[in-house]
Scaffold this motif. Structure first.
Motif, PDB file in Angstrom:
ATOM      1  N   TYR A 165      -9.614 -10.419   9.310  1.00  0.00           N
ATOM      2  CA  TYR A 165      -9.549  -9.022   8.911  1.00  0.00           C
ATOM      3  C   TYR A 165      -8.090  -8.569   8.768  1.00  0.00           C
ATOM      4  CZ  TYR A 165     -10.289  -4.015   8.752  1.00  0.00           C
ATOM      5  OH  TYR A 165     -10.279  -2.698   8.361  1.00  0.00           O
ATOM      6  N   ALA A 166      -7.243  -8.992   9.704  1.00  0.00           N
ATOM      7  CA  ALA A 166      -5.821  -8.637   9.638  1.00  0.00           C
ATOM      8  C   ALA A 166      -5.174  -9.223   8.386  1.00  0.00           C
ATOM      9  CB  ALA A 166      -5.098  -9.121  10.889  1.00  0.00           C
ATOM     10  N   GLU A 167      -5.502 -10.466   8.042  1.00  0.00           N
ATOM     11  CA  GLU A 167      -4.965 -11.097   6.833  1.00  0.00           C
ATOM     12  C   GLU A 167      -5.469 -10.382   5.583  1.00  0.00           C
ATOM     13  OE1 GLU A 167      -5.727 -15.299   6.872  1.00  0.00           O
ATOM     14  OE2 GLU A 167      -4.693 -15.570   8.776  1.00  0.00           O
ATOM     15  N   PHE A 168      -6.748 -10.005   5.596  1.00  0.00           N
ATOM     16  CA  PHE A 168      -7.338  -9.274   4.481  1.00  0.00           C
ATOM     17  C   PHE A 168      -6.613  -7.941   4.288  1.00  0.00           C
ATOM     18  CE2 PHE A 168     -10.344  -6.016   3.052  1.00  0.00           C
ATOM     19  CZ  PHE A 168     -10.708  -6.534   1.823  1.00  0.00           C
ATOM     20  N   ARG A 169      -6.376  -7.206   5.363  1.00  0.00           N
ATOM     21  CA  ARG A 169      -5.695  -5.914   5.284  1.00  0.00           C
ATOM     22  C   ARG A 169      -4.248  -6.074   4.797  1.00  0.00           C
ATOM     23  NH1 ARG A 169      -7.927  -1.689   4.365  1.00  0.00           N
ATOM     24  NH2 ARG A 169      -6.132  -0.604   5.174  1.00  0.00           N
ATOM     25  N   LYS A 170      -3.577  -7.138   5.244  1.00  0.00           N
ATOM     26  CA  LYS A 170      -2.200  -7.393   4.819  1.00  0.00           C
ATOM     27  C   LYS A 170      -2.156  -7.661   3.315  1.00  0.00           C
ATOM     28  CE  LYS A 170       1.727 -10.420   5.749  1.00  0.00           C
ATOM     29  NZ  LYS A 170       2.201 -11.585   6.500  1.00  0.00           N
ATOM     30  N   ALA A 171      -3.074  -8.490   2.831  1.00  0.00           N
ATOM     31  CA  ALA A 171      -3.135  -8.787   1.396  1.00  0.00           C
ATOM     32  C   ALA A 171      -3.507  -7.534   0.608  1.00  0.00           C
ATOM     33  CB  ALA A 171      -4.130  -9.909   1.129  1.00  0.00           C
ATOM     34  N   LEU A 172      -4.399  -6.723   1.150  1.00  0.00           N
ATOM     35  CA  LEU A 172      -4.803  -5.487   0.487  1.00  0.00           C
ATOM     36  C   LEU A 172      -3.610  -4.532   0.376  1.00  0.00           C
ATOM     37  CD1 LEU A 172      -7.124  -3.859  -0.753  1.00  0.00           C
ATOM     38  CD2 LEU A 172      -7.627  -3.008   1.549  1.00  0.00           C
ATOM     39  N   LYS A 173      -2.819  -4.440   1.425  1.00  0.00           N
ATOM     40  CA  LYS A 173      -1.628  -3.580   1.414  1.00  0.00           C
ATOM     41  C   LYS A 173      -0.639  -4.054   0.341  1.00  0.00           C
ATOM     42  CE  LYS A 173       1.223  -0.506   3.190  1.00  0.00           C
ATOM     43  NZ  LYS A 173       1.112   0.849   2.764  1.00  0.00           N
ATOM     44  N   LYS A 174      -0.449  -5.377   0.251  1.00  0.00           N
ATOM     45  CA  LYS A 174       0.450  -5.930  -0.767  1.00  0.00           C
ATOM     46  C   LYS A 174      -0.075  -5.613  -2.167  1.00  0.00           C
ATOM     47  CE  LYS A 174       2.738 -10.169  -2.185  1.00  0.00           C
ATOM     48  NZ  LYS A 174       2.915 -11.599  -1.949  1.00  0.00           N
ATOM     49  N   THR A 175      -1.372  -5.727  -2.350  1.00  0.00           N
ATOM     50  CA  THR A 175      -1.992  -5.409  -3.636  1.00  0.00           C
ATOM     51  C   THR A 175      -1.794  -3.940  -3.976  1.00  0.00           C
ATOM     52  OG1 THR A 175      -3.647  -7.131  -3.318  1.00  0.00           O
ATOM     53  CG2 THR A 175      -4.148  -5.442  -4.955  1.00  0.00           C
ATOM     54  N   GLU A 176      -1.997  -3.070  -3.006  1.00  0.00           N
ATOM     55  CA  GLU A 176      -1.815  -1.636  -3.239  1.00  0.00           C
ATOM     56  C   GLU A 176      -0.369  -1.327  -3.639  1.00  0.00           C
ATOM     57  OE1 GLU A 176      -3.258  -0.206   0.512  1.00  0.00           O
ATOM     58  OE2 GLU A 176      -5.282   0.128  -0.280  1.00  0.00           O
ATOM     59  N   GLU A 177       0.595  -2.010  -3.013  1.00  0.00           N
ATOM     60  CA  GLU A 177       2.006  -1.822  -3.371  1.00  0.00           C
ATOM     61  C   GLU A 177       2.268  -2.261  -4.807  1.00  0.00           C
ATOM     62  OE1 GLU A 177       4.350  -3.884  -0.455  1.00  0.00           O
ATOM     63  OE2 GLU A 177       3.651  -2.600   1.169  1.00  0.00           O
ATOM     64  N   GLN A 178       1.700  -3.412  -5.209  1.00  0.00           N
ATOM     65  CA  GLN A 178       1.880  -3.889  -6.580  1.00  0.00           C
ATOM     66  C   GLN A 178       1.228  -2.938  -7.574  1.00  0.00           C
ATOM     67  OE1 GLN A 178       0.341  -7.907  -6.292  1.00  0.00           O
ATOM     68  NE2 GLN A 178       2.395  -8.736  -6.016  1.00  0.00           N
ATOM     69  N   LEU A 179       0.044  -2.449  -7.246  1.00  0.00           N
ATOM     70  CA  LEU A 179      -0.649  -1.525  -8.139  1.00  0.00           C
ATOM     71  C   LEU A 179       0.128  -0.223  -8.314  1.00  0.00           C
ATOM     72  CD1 LEU A 179      -4.337  -1.990  -6.951  1.00  0.00           C
ATOM     73  CD2 LEU A 179      -3.395  -2.640  -9.177  1.00  0.00           C
ATOM     74  N   SER A 180       0.810   0.222  -7.265  1.00  0.00           N
ATOM     75  CA  SER A 180       1.564   1.472  -7.349  1.00  0.00           C
ATOM     76  C   SER A 180       2.744   1.354  -8.319  1.00  0.00           C
ATOM     77  CB  SER A 180       2.051   1.905  -5.961  1.00  0.00           C
ATOM     78  OG  SER A 180       3.078   1.050  -5.507  1.00  0.00           O
ATOM     79  N   LYS A 181       3.166   0.129  -8.626  1.00  0.00           N
ATOM     80  CA  LYS A 181       4.291  -0.096  -9.539  1.00  0.00           C
ATOM     81  C   LYS A 181       3.865  -0.227 -11.001  1.00  0.00           C
ATOM     82  CE  LYS A 181       6.837  -2.454  -5.904  1.00  0.00           C
ATOM     83  NZ  LYS A 181       7.339  -3.735  -5.424  1.00  0.00           N
ATOM     84  N   LEU A 182       2.565  -0.304 -11.245  1.00  0.00           N
ATOM     85  CA  LEU A 182       2.099  -0.455 -12.623  1.00  0.00           C
ATOM     86  C   LEU A 182       2.378   0.809 -13.423  1.00  0.00           C
ATOM     87  CD1 LEU A 182      -1.370  -2.244 -12.304  1.00  0.00           C
ATOM     88  CD2 LEU A 182       0.824  -3.229 -12.969  1.00  0.00           C
TER      89      LEU A 182
END
Length: 145
Positions: free
Chosen positions: A6-23
């Protein structure tokens, strides 16, 4: 899912959200209910086949030329909804400005690769720089049915 997963999933999700915010040029619609592709579906479609030849090869001399060719090949247009695969998460995006959208999607990965799923979730496109030739961009098409 255990605590570590779950912690790894949340970390990857946070990274994805950061990348999406730059689109640029897109509206992020949120994450699809199917956050991860079923490995069996991808395997059946040939996604993991290392010997798969690209369906198309794009030769380009500038980022502008590459973006234009990708727009033509995928028939991208303002108002379309696509699903962008980042860090094993699928985010729905609505395209507002096609050129900005393609250019910013190409910058979300160190290899300038983009994985897009059509709105009907039947076709997956994998796009990336040719690892042997920086002047070529490879397009892989997978039938996800």
């Amino acid at each position: 899912m255990n605590d570590r997963e779950y912690a790894e999933f949340r970390k990857a999700l946070k990274k994805t959200e950061e990348q999406l915010s730059k689109l640029e040029g897109v509206e992020v619609l949120g994450f699809d209910e199917l956050n991860r592709f079923d490995a069996r579906v991808l395997e059946t479609a040939g996604f993991y086949d290392e010997d798969k030849e690209p369906d198309m090869t794009i030769t380009y001399d500038s980022e502008e030329t590459l973006a234009s060719k990708i727009i033509d090949i995928l028939k991208l247009d303002a108002g379309q909804v696509w699903y962008l695969w980042l860090e094993n998460h699928i985010a729905g995006i609505k395209i507002h400005d096609v050129k900005y959208a393609v250019r910013s999607m190409m910058k979300t990965d160190i290899n300038q690769s983009v994985t897009l799923l059509t709105e009907d979730k039947k076709t997956l496109y994998g796009l990336s720089i040719d690892p042997w030739n920086d002047d070529k961009y490879l397009v892989f098409v997978y039938d996800i049915r």
